[in-house]
Design a protein around this motif. Sequence first.
Motif, mmCIF file in Angstrom:
data_model
loop_
_atom_site.group_PDB
_atom_site.id
_atom_site.type_symbol
_atom_site.label_atom_id
_atom_site.label_comp_id
_atom_site.label_asym_id
_atom_site.label_seq_id
_atom_site.Cartn_x
_atom_site.Cartn_y
_atom_site.Cartn_z
ATOM 1 N N ALA A 108 0.826 -1.205 0.000
ATOM 2 C CA ALA A 108 0.000 0.000 0.000
ATOM 3 C C ALA A 108 0.861 1.256 0.000
ATOM 4 O O ALA A 108 0.552 2.235 -0.686
ATOM 5 N N ALA A 109 1.940 1.242 0.779
ATOM 6 C CA ALA A 109 2.850 2.387 0.812
ATOM 7 C C ALA A 109 3.450 2.640 -0.561
ATOM 8 O O ALA A 109 3.609 3.797 -0.984
ATOM 9 N N ASP A 110 3.774 1.571 -1.268
ATOM 10 C CA ASP A 110 4.338 1.723 -2.612
ATOM 11 C C ASP A 110 3.330 2.390 -3.545
ATOM 12 O O ASP A 110 3.687 3.268 -4.344
ATOM 13 N N ALA A 111 2.062 1.986 -3.427
ATOM 14 C CA ALA A 111 1.025 2.597 -4.262
ATOM 15 C C ALA A 111 0.843 4.079 -3.938
ATOM 16 O O ALA A 111 0.513 4.880 -4.819
ATOM 17 N N ARG A 112 1.066 4.455 -2.682
ATOM 18 C CA ARG A 112 0.934 5.859 -2.277
ATOM 19 C C ARG A 112 2.154 6.684 -2.624
ATOM 20 O O ARG A 112 2.159 7.906 -2.459
ATOM 21 N N GLY A 113 3.216 6.051 -3.038
ATOM 22 C CA GLY A 113 4.451 6.769 -3.330
ATOM 23 C C GLY A 113 5.328 6.951 -2.118
ATOM 24 O O GLY A 113 6.238 7.792 -2.124
ATOM 25 N N ASP A 114 5.093 6.145 -1.069
ATOM 26 C CA ASP A 114 5.852 6.269 0.174
ATOM 27 C C ASP A 114 6.965 5.238 0.275
ATOM 28 O O ASP A 114 7.323 4.793 1.382
ATOM 29 N N THR A 115 7.508 4.834 -0.835
ATOM 30 C CA THR A 115 8.649 3.929 -0.855
ATOM 31 C C THR A 115 9.674 4.453 -1.862
ATOM 32 O O THR A 115 9.349 5.224 -2.768
ATOM 33 N N ILE A 116 10.894 4.003 -1.681
ATOM 34 C CA ILE A 116 11.952 4.220 -2.672
ATOM 35 C C ILE A 116 12.530 2.847 -2.970
ATOM 36 O O ILE A 116 13.007 2.159 -2.053
ATOM 37 N N MET A 117 12.460 2.421 -4.215
ATOM 38 C CA MET A 117 12.899 1.074 -4.570
ATOM 39 C C MET A 117 13.589 1.094 -5.926
ATOM 40 O O MET A 117 12.942 0.948 -6.967
ATOM 41 N N PRO A 118 14.900 1.301 -5.935
ATOM 42 C CA PRO A 118 15.625 1.227 -7.209
ATOM 43 C C PRO A 118 15.472 -0.157 -7.833
ATOM 44 O O PRO A 118 15.155 -1.138 -7.150
ATOM 45 N N LEU A 132 9.736 -8.264 -4.248
ATOM 46 C CA LEU A 132 10.187 -6.877 -4.212
ATOM 47 C C LEU A 132 11.015 -6.576 -2.971
ATOM 48 O O LEU A 132 10.780 -7.141 -1.899
ATOM 49 N N ALA A 133 11.929 -5.640 -3.123
ATOM 50 C CA ALA A 133 12.761 -5.239 -1.998
ATOM 51 C C ALA A 133 11.933 -4.652 -0.855
ATOM 52 O O ALA A 133 12.305 -4.775 0.312
ATOM 53 N N ILE A 134 10.802 -4.022 -1.166
ATOM 54 C CA ILE A 134 9.955 -3.482 -0.093
ATOM 55 C C ILE A 134 9.405 -4.601 0.779
ATOM 56 O O ILE A 134 9.169 -4.409 1.982
ATOM 57 N N GLN A 135 9.185 -5.791 0.201
ATOM 58 C CA GLN A 135 8.758 -6.937 0.996
ATOM 59 C C GLN A 135 9.860 -7.365 1.961
ATOM 60 O O GLN A 135 9.585 -7.747 3.108
ATOM 61 N N GLN A 156 30.356 -18.188 -15.637
ATOM 62 C CA GLN A 156 31.431 -19.139 -15.384
ATOM 63 C C GLN A 156 31.181 -19.984 -14.137
ATOM 64 O O GLN A 156 31.762 -21.049 -13.959
ATOM 65 N N TYR A 157 30.269 -19.502 -13.266
ATOM 66 C CA TYR A 157 29.892 -20.252 -12.069
ATOM 67 C C TYR A 157 28.428 -20.690 -12.120
ATOM 68 O O TYR A 157 27.892 -21.170 -11.113
ATOM 69 N N ASN A 158 27.789 -20.518 -13.274
ATOM 70 C CA ASN A 158 26.376 -20.838 -13.432
ATOM 71 C C ASN A 158 25.552 -20.202 -12.306
ATOM 72 O O ASN A 158 24.749 -20.866 -11.642
ATOM 73 N N GLY A 159 25.760 -18.904 -12.108
ATOM 74 C CA GLY A 159 25.051 -18.233 -11.028
ATOM 75 C C GLY A 159 24.983 -16.742 -11.227
ATOM 76 O O GLY A 159 25.455 -16.203 -12.231
ATOM 77 N N ASP A 160 24.367 -16.074 -10.263
ATOM 78 C CA ASP A 160 24.305 -14.618 -10.307
ATOM 79 C C ASP A 160 24.104 -14.066 -8.905
ATOM 80 O O ASP A 160 23.684 -14.770 -7.994
ATOM 81 N N PHE A 161 24.442 -12.792 -8.736
ATOM 82 C CA PHE A 161 24.135 -12.035 -7.533
ATOM 83 C C PHE A 161 23.072 -11.004 -7.866
ATOM 84 O O PHE A 161 23.005 -10.493 -8.992
ATOM 85 N N ARG A 162 22.251 -10.672 -6.844
ATOM 86 C CA ARG A 162 21.216 -9.657 -7.019
ATOM 87 C C ARG A 162 21.263 -8.718 -5.819
ATOM 88 O O ARG A 162 21.336 -9.168 -4.665
ATOM 89 N N SER A 163 21.214 -7.440 -6.090
ATOM 90 C CA SER A 163 21.220 -6.424 -5.038
ATOM 91 C C SER A 163 19.850 -5.759 -5.010
ATOM 92 O O SER A 163 19.361 -5.280 -6.038
ATOM 93 N N MET A 164 19.238 -5.721 -3.802
ATOM 94 C CA MET A 164 17.860 -5.236 -3.694
ATOM 95 C C MET A 164 17.735 -4.245 -2.531
ATOM 96 O O MET A 164 17.501 -4.632 -1.382
ATOM 97 N N PRO A 165 17.880 -2.945 -2.799
ATOM 98 C CA PRO A 165 17.725 -1.928 -1.765
ATOM 99 C C PRO A 165 16.322 -1.328 -1.779
ATOM 100 O O PRO A 165 15.666 -1.276 -2.827
ATOM 101 N N ALA A 166 15.870 -0.848 -0.611
ATOM 102 C CA ALA A 166 14.576 -0.170 -0.572
ATOM 103 C C ALA A 166 14.402 0.591 0.735
ATOM 104 O O ALA A 166 15.040 0.283 1.757
ATOM 105 N N TYR A 167 13.522 1.563 0.682
ATOM 106 C CA TYR A 167 13.052 2.304 1.861
ATOM 107 C C TYR A 167 11.530 2.263 1.853
ATOM 108 O O TYR A 167 10.897 2.397 0.795
ATOM 109 N N VAL A 168 10.936 2.057 3.029
ATOM 110 C CA VAL A 168 9.479 2.003 3.161
ATOM 111 C C VAL A 168 9.042 2.905 4.303
ATOM 112 O O VAL A 168 9.594 2.836 5.410
ATOM 113 N N HIS A 169 8.050 3.757 4.029
ATOM 114 C CA HIS A 169 7.370 4.501 5.082
ATOM 115 C C HIS A 169 5.928 4.019 5.104
ATOM 116 O O HIS A 169 5.158 4.288 4.188
ATOM 117 N N ALA A 170 5.584 3.265 6.140
ATOM 118 C CA ALA A 170 4.275 2.610 6.191
ATOM 119 C C ALA A 170 3.498 3.059 7.417
ATOM 120 O O ALA A 170 3.247 2.292 8.342
#
Length: 334
Positions: A29-39, A299-302, A48-62
């Motif tokens: 709900a906060a995301d729908a209101r625009g109260d999150t930041i989620m790049p 999602l990072a907000i989760q 070469q290692y059959n893999g990957d890394f993922r970076s997930m930053p976020a801010y939530v005001h709920a």
Amino acid sequence: MQTLLLGPDDVAEHADLPAVIDAVASAFAADARGDTIMPAKSYIDLPQYNGDFRSMPAYVHAGDWDAAAVKWVNVHPDNPADHDLPTVLGTLIYSDPETAFPLAVMDGTVLTRLRTGAAAAVATDHLAVADADSLGLVGAGTQAYTQLEAIAAVRDIETVVVADRDRAKQTAFAEHFGDRFAVHAGSIEEAAGCDVLSTITPVESPIVDREWLGEHTHVNAIGADAAGKHEHDDRTLLDAKLVIDDYEQCTHSGEINVPWSEGTLSEADIYGELGSIVAGDLDGRIDDDGITLFDSTGLAIQDVATAHVAYQGARLADAGTEFELVGTSTSGRP
């Protein structure tokens, strides 16, 4: 000032699942209101290692809480066989948004499992028929356990059909829940006929046919988390009331990514984002809805919402291990 270290057992014990479901709903709900930041989620591919890394930053005001975090997570499919390690390993840093102090470093693997189940529960609560009492699961791995626990928190589930190519996994799942639900191993077709269906597989070619679904089945499409993955018949995606968690992520790596890239699906086929439904800007299920489908990429907000629950719960219980991670002196250069 001390940082709190929370291992997987700490997160599992203190991130109460009903509280996580509520917090994840608040984050949507906060995301729908625009109260999150989620790049956008960023990827480091390591073929070469059959893999990957993922970076997930976020801010939530709920409403009555706000928080920031970043999760560093991977997918390395060869880990179990080659290194006796899980396919997915995650670490999360949970920070005070006012001071940026790292309040906690915690296991991100259990956290990811919980927040994924919570998102499906939020979607189920808004999109499944009110009297849903049967749940189908395609895939009997670790996430299947959380899907059942979470969905049973929002619907009175009685019957569960679990489908998996590994009969041992089906048996273990049925034995685990046998004293609480009527669980039996079945085919994908049997699972698809339930009131609610969660699919949790990494396939790249659809395995759930449109005609197998019940007239009012709600589907949680969980498995697609990278480009090329695709669990469901395109006809299902075209026929369903199609709800996504995030436009950018879903079109890139969600259940809709393949038919979207091929031009089979367009914006006109997407009903809206789950956050808009939770916030009350869009209707959830209405009387004349047939099949509904939630495309969940995660999602990072989760993650932030779940970390908030875990941290608060651990603090109240005086759990975890405190340690000095960063210096707090105000002298010197950054």
